[in-house]
Design a protein around this motif. Structure first.
Motif, PDB file in Angstrom:
ATOM      1  N   VAL A   8       0.788  -1.093  -0.136  1.00 48.85           N
ATOM      2  CA  VAL A   8      -0.090  -0.123   0.008  1.00 48.85           C
ATOM      3  C   VAL A   8       0.693   1.047  -0.143  1.00 48.85           C
ATOM      4  CG1 VAL A   8      -1.505   1.219   1.303  1.00 48.85           C
ATOM      5  CG2 VAL A   8      -1.707  -1.134   1.324  1.00 48.85           C
ATOM      6  N   PRO A   9       1.211   1.688  -1.181  1.00 46.72           N
ATOM      7  CA  PRO A   9       1.881   3.052  -1.071  1.00 46.72           C
ATOM      8  C   PRO A   9       1.038   4.009  -0.837  1.00 46.72           C
ATOM      9  CG  PRO A   9       2.118   1.973  -3.554  1.00 46.72           C
ATOM     10  CD  PRO A   9       0.867   1.537  -2.436  1.00 46.72           C
ATOM     11  N   VAL A  10       1.608   5.048   0.281  1.00 48.00           N
ATOM     12  CA  VAL A  10       0.926   5.864   0.807  1.00 48.00           C
ATOM     13  C   VAL A  10       1.542   7.339   0.649  1.00 48.00           C
ATOM     14  CG1 VAL A  10       0.323   6.933   3.108  1.00 48.00           C
ATOM     15  CG2 VAL A  10       0.021   4.636   2.889  1.00 48.00           C
ATOM     16  N   GLY A  11       0.618   8.428   0.083  1.00 46.11           N
ATOM     17  CA  GLY A  11       1.305   9.645  -0.140  1.00 46.11           C
ATOM     18  C   GLY A  11       1.174  10.381   0.942  1.00 46.11           C
ATOM     19  N   GLY A  12       0.959  11.974   0.930  1.00 48.81           N
ATOM     20  CA  GLY A  12       1.053  12.636   1.880  1.00 48.81           C
ATOM     21  C   GLY A  12      -0.424  13.054   2.662  1.00 48.81           C
ATOM     22  N   GLU A  13      -1.492  12.389   1.882  1.00 50.98           N
ATOM     23  CA  GLU A  13      -2.781  12.963   2.603  1.00 50.98           C
ATOM     24  C   GLU A  13      -3.461  11.718   3.671  1.00 50.98           C
ATOM     25  OE1 GLU A  13      -5.275  14.386  -0.441  1.00 50.98           O
ATOM     26  OE2 GLU A  13      -3.639  15.138  -1.523  1.00 50.98           O
ATOM     27  N   ASN A  14      -3.681  12.053   4.660  1.00 51.20           N
ATOM     28  CA  ASN A  14      -4.498  11.177   5.579  1.00 51.20           C
ATOM     29  C   ASN A  14      -5.879  10.525   5.249  1.00 51.20           C
ATOM     30  OD1 ASN A  14      -2.418  12.320   7.148  1.00 51.20           O
ATOM     31  ND2 ASN A  14      -3.600  12.683   9.062  1.00 51.20           N
ATOM     32  N   GLU A  15      -6.560  11.251   4.396  1.00 53.60           N
ATOM     33  CA  GLU A  15      -7.808  10.749   4.148  1.00 53.60           C
ATOM     34  C   GLU A  15      -7.488   9.997   2.960  1.00 53.60           C
ATOM     35  OE1 GLU A  15     -12.098  12.307   2.357  1.00 53.60           O
ATOM     36  OE2 GLU A  15     -10.545  13.786   2.843  1.00 53.60           O
ATOM     37  N   ARG A  16      -6.886  10.026   2.089  1.00 52.54           N
ATOM     38  CA  ARG A  16      -6.435   8.951   0.956  1.00 52.54           C
ATOM     39  C   ARG A  16      -5.701   7.906   1.609  1.00 52.54           C
ATOM     40  NH1 ARG A  16      -4.522  12.780  -3.270  1.00 52.54           N
ATOM     41  NH2 ARG A  16      -2.724  11.402  -3.580  1.00 52.54           N
ATOM     42  N   ALA A  17      -4.970   7.703   2.366  1.00 55.44           N
ATOM     43  CA  ALA A  17      -4.266   6.806   3.080  1.00 55.44           C
ATOM     44  C   ALA A  17      -5.178   5.728   3.861  1.00 55.44           C
ATOM     45  CB  ALA A  17      -3.293   7.206   4.042  1.00 55.44           C
ATOM     46  N   GLU A  18      -6.291   6.430   4.605  1.00 54.39           N
ATOM     47  CA  GLU A  18      -7.268   5.888   5.652  1.00 54.39           C
ATOM     48  C   GLU A  18      -8.006   4.925   4.390  1.00 54.39           C
ATOM     49  OE1 GLU A  18      -8.732   9.046   7.650  1.00 54.39           O
ATOM     50  OE2 GLU A  18      -7.185   8.640   9.235  1.00 54.39           O
ATOM     51  N   LYS A  19      -8.455   5.684   3.346  1.00 59.06           N
ATOM     52  CA  LYS A  19      -9.369   4.958   2.269  1.00 59.06           C
ATOM     53  C   LYS A  19      -8.611   3.852   1.771  1.00 59.06           C
ATOM     54  CE  LYS A  19     -12.540   8.780   0.606  1.00 59.06           C
ATOM     55  NZ  LYS A  19     -12.806   9.559  -0.548  1.00 59.06           N
ATOM     56  N   GLN A  20      -7.247   3.859   1.541  1.00 51.16           N
ATOM     57  CA  GLN A  20      -6.605   2.561   0.886  1.00 51.16           C
ATOM     58  C   GLN A  20      -6.697   1.505   2.089  1.00 51.16           C
ATOM     59  OE1 GLN A  20      -3.474   5.421  -0.343  1.00 51.16           O
ATOM     60  NE2 GLN A  20      -2.629   3.664  -1.046  1.00 51.16           N
ATOM     61  N   ALA A  21      -6.727   1.921   3.437  1.00 48.55           N
ATOM     62  CA  ALA A  21      -6.532   0.774   4.587  1.00 48.55           C
ATOM     63  C   ALA A  21      -8.058   0.326   4.583  1.00 48.55           C
ATOM     64  CB  ALA A  21      -6.104   1.792   5.640  1.00 48.55           C
ATOM     65  N   GLU A  22      -8.916   1.416   4.591  1.00 46.86           N
ATOM     66  CA  GLU A  22     -10.109   0.850   4.768  1.00 46.86           C
ATOM     67  C   GLU A  22     -10.720  -0.393   3.565  1.00 46.86           C
ATOM     68  OE1 GLU A  22     -12.528   4.533   4.730  1.00 46.86           O
ATOM     69  OE2 GLU A  22     -11.852   4.784   6.890  1.00 46.86           O
ATOM     70  N   TYR A  23     -10.355  -0.074   2.387  1.00 51.25           N
ATOM     71  CA  TYR A  23     -10.402  -0.998   1.334  1.00 51.25           C
ATOM     72  C   TYR A  23      -9.792  -2.409   1.742  1.00 51.25           C
ATOM     73  CZ  TYR A  23      -9.270  -3.536  -2.735  1.00 51.25           C
ATOM     74  OH  TYR A  23      -9.478  -4.888  -3.896  1.00 51.25           O
ATOM     75  N   VAL A  24      -8.472  -2.395   2.090  1.00 47.11           N
ATOM     76  CA  VAL A  24      -8.032  -3.630   2.555  1.00 47.11           C
ATOM     77  C   VAL A  24      -8.675  -4.399   3.624  1.00 47.11           C
ATOM     78  CG1 VAL A  24      -5.909  -4.737   3.545  1.00 47.11           C
ATOM     79  CG2 VAL A  24      -5.757  -2.781   1.766  1.00 47.11           C
ATOM     80  N   THR A  25      -9.292  -3.605   4.612  1.00 43.23           N
ATOM     81  CA  THR A  25      -9.885  -4.105   5.663  1.00 43.23           C
ATOM     82  C   THR A  25     -11.407  -4.845   5.111  1.00 43.23           C
ATOM     83  OG1 THR A  25     -11.144  -2.190   6.209  1.00 43.23           O
ATOM     84  CG2 THR A  25      -9.079  -2.396   7.600  1.00 43.23           C
ATOM     85  N   ARG A  26     -11.898  -4.341   4.028  1.00 40.93           N
ATOM     86  CA  ARG A  26     -13.054  -4.911   3.405  1.00 40.93           C
ATOM     87  C   ARG A  26     -12.793  -6.362   2.507  1.00 40.93           C
ATOM     88  NH1 ARG A  26     -14.138   0.462   3.021  1.00 40.93           N
ATOM     89  NH2 ARG A  26     -13.758   0.616   0.569  1.00 40.93           N
ATOM     90  N   LEU A  27     -11.698  -6.354   2.419  1.00 39.75           N
ATOM     91  CA  LEU A  27     -11.208  -7.654   1.613  1.00 39.75           C
ATOM     92  C   LEU A  27     -11.999  -8.972   2.201  1.00 39.75           C
ATOM     93  CD1 LEU A  27      -7.677  -7.101   0.303  1.00 39.75           C
ATOM     94  CD2 LEU A  27      -9.441  -6.787  -0.925  1.00 39.75           C
ATOM     95  N   PRO A  28     -12.592 -10.043   1.250  1.00 45.96           N
ATOM     96  CA  PRO A  28     -13.356 -11.168   1.602  1.00 45.96           C
ATOM     97  C   PRO A  28     -12.334 -12.068   2.337  1.00 45.96           C
ATOM     98  CG  PRO A  28     -13.213 -11.168  -0.501  1.00 45.96           C
ATOM     99  CD  PRO A  28     -12.283  -9.924  -0.246  1.00 45.96           C
ATOM    100  N   SER A  29     -11.467 -11.807   3.374  1.00 48.08           N
ATOM    101  CA  SER A  29     -10.795 -12.874   3.871  1.00 48.08           C
ATOM    102  C   SER A  29     -10.555 -12.258   5.249  1.00 48.08           C
ATOM    103  CB  SER A  29      -9.279 -12.823   3.351  1.00 48.08           C
ATOM    104  OG  SER A  29      -8.647 -11.615   3.095  1.00 48.08           O
ATOM    105  N   SER A  30      -9.872 -13.229   6.168  1.00 51.25           N
ATOM    106  CA  SER A  30      -9.726 -13.122   7.753  1.00 51.25           C
ATOM    107  C   SER A  30      -8.501 -12.111   7.877  1.00 51.25           C
ATOM    108  CB  SER A  30      -9.587 -14.314   8.371  1.00 51.25           C
ATOM    109  OG  SER A  30      -8.652 -14.841   7.993  1.00 51.25           O
ATOM    110  N   ALA A  31      -8.584 -11.276   8.939  1.00 52.81           N
ATOM    111  CA  ALA A  31      -7.297 -10.596   9.235  1.00 52.81           C
ATOM    112  C   ALA A  31      -5.899 -11.301   9.167  1.00 52.81           C
ATOM    113  CB  ALA A  31      -7.430  -9.885  10.524  1.00 52.81           C
ATOM    114  N   GLU A  32      -6.093 -12.475   9.642  1.00 51.12           N
ATOM    115  CA  GLU A  32      -5.094 -13.443   9.747  1.00 51.12           C
ATOM    116  C   GLU A  32      -4.462 -13.669   8.337  1.00 51.12           C
ATOM    117  OE1 GLU A  32      -7.969 -14.472  11.307  1.00 51.12           O
ATOM    118  OE2 GLU A  32      -7.374 -13.307  12.938  1.00 51.12           O
ATOM    119  N   GLU A  33      -5.230 -13.696   7.322  1.00 45.21           N
ATOM    120  CA  GLU A  33      -4.700 -14.121   6.060  1.00 45.21           C
ATOM    121  C   GLU A  33      -4.025 -13.166   5.311  1.00 45.21           C
ATOM    122  OE1 GLU A  33      -7.917 -17.664   4.858  1.00 45.21           O
ATOM    123  OE2 GLU A  33      -8.683 -15.517   4.742  1.00 45.21           O
TER     124      GLU A  33
END
Length: 136
Positions: A8-33
């Protein structure tokens, strides 16, 4: 269980970085995977500081994304790449044996893209693994 590795390449904007991270949390797999590496490209001024100051988690946006992923129980690492960012990201994706890149895109006019170029566009064109672009 073999982890699905996401860069996850993160630039300088918090809101965009959080949206990228939120996408990852919604992936259809468990956190352990999942295993996520947040990468921050060091810009000119950041590269001039001493090595211990170049830690990627000094970036507020990296910390913002890390909080979202930590809260979801996802394994998170941070890493810096030097510029040009697109080349560093593509090289890291290849060398680190990642499965996917989750990058943020800016809405820009075709003229702006043609003149300025875009890290996102370069990564999409050059990466050898799937790239998910989160529009903001």
């Amino acid at each position: 269980v073999m982890a699905y590795r996401i860069l996850v390449p993160v630039g300088g904007e918090n809101e965009r970085a959080e949206k990228q991270a939120e996408y990852v949390t919604r992936l259809p797999s468990s956190a352990e995977e999942l295993s996520v590496t947040l990468v921050h490209a060091l810009t000119g001024s950041e590269k001039d500081v001493s090595a211990h100051m170049q830690q990627p988690d000094r970036s507020e946006a990296v910390r913002a994304a890390k909080r979202v992923l930590d809260d979801a129980g996802i394994d998170v690492h941070t890493q810096g790449v030097s510029s040009p960012p697109a080349e560093g990201i593509v090289l890291l994706a290849k060398e680190g044996d990642f499965d996917e890149i989750v990058i943020s895109g800016k809405k820009r006019s075709p003229t702006q893209k043609a003149i300025l170029g875009s890290v996102t566009q370069s990564v999409v064109l050059e990466a050898e693994i799937p790239v998910t672009v989160i529009s903001t």
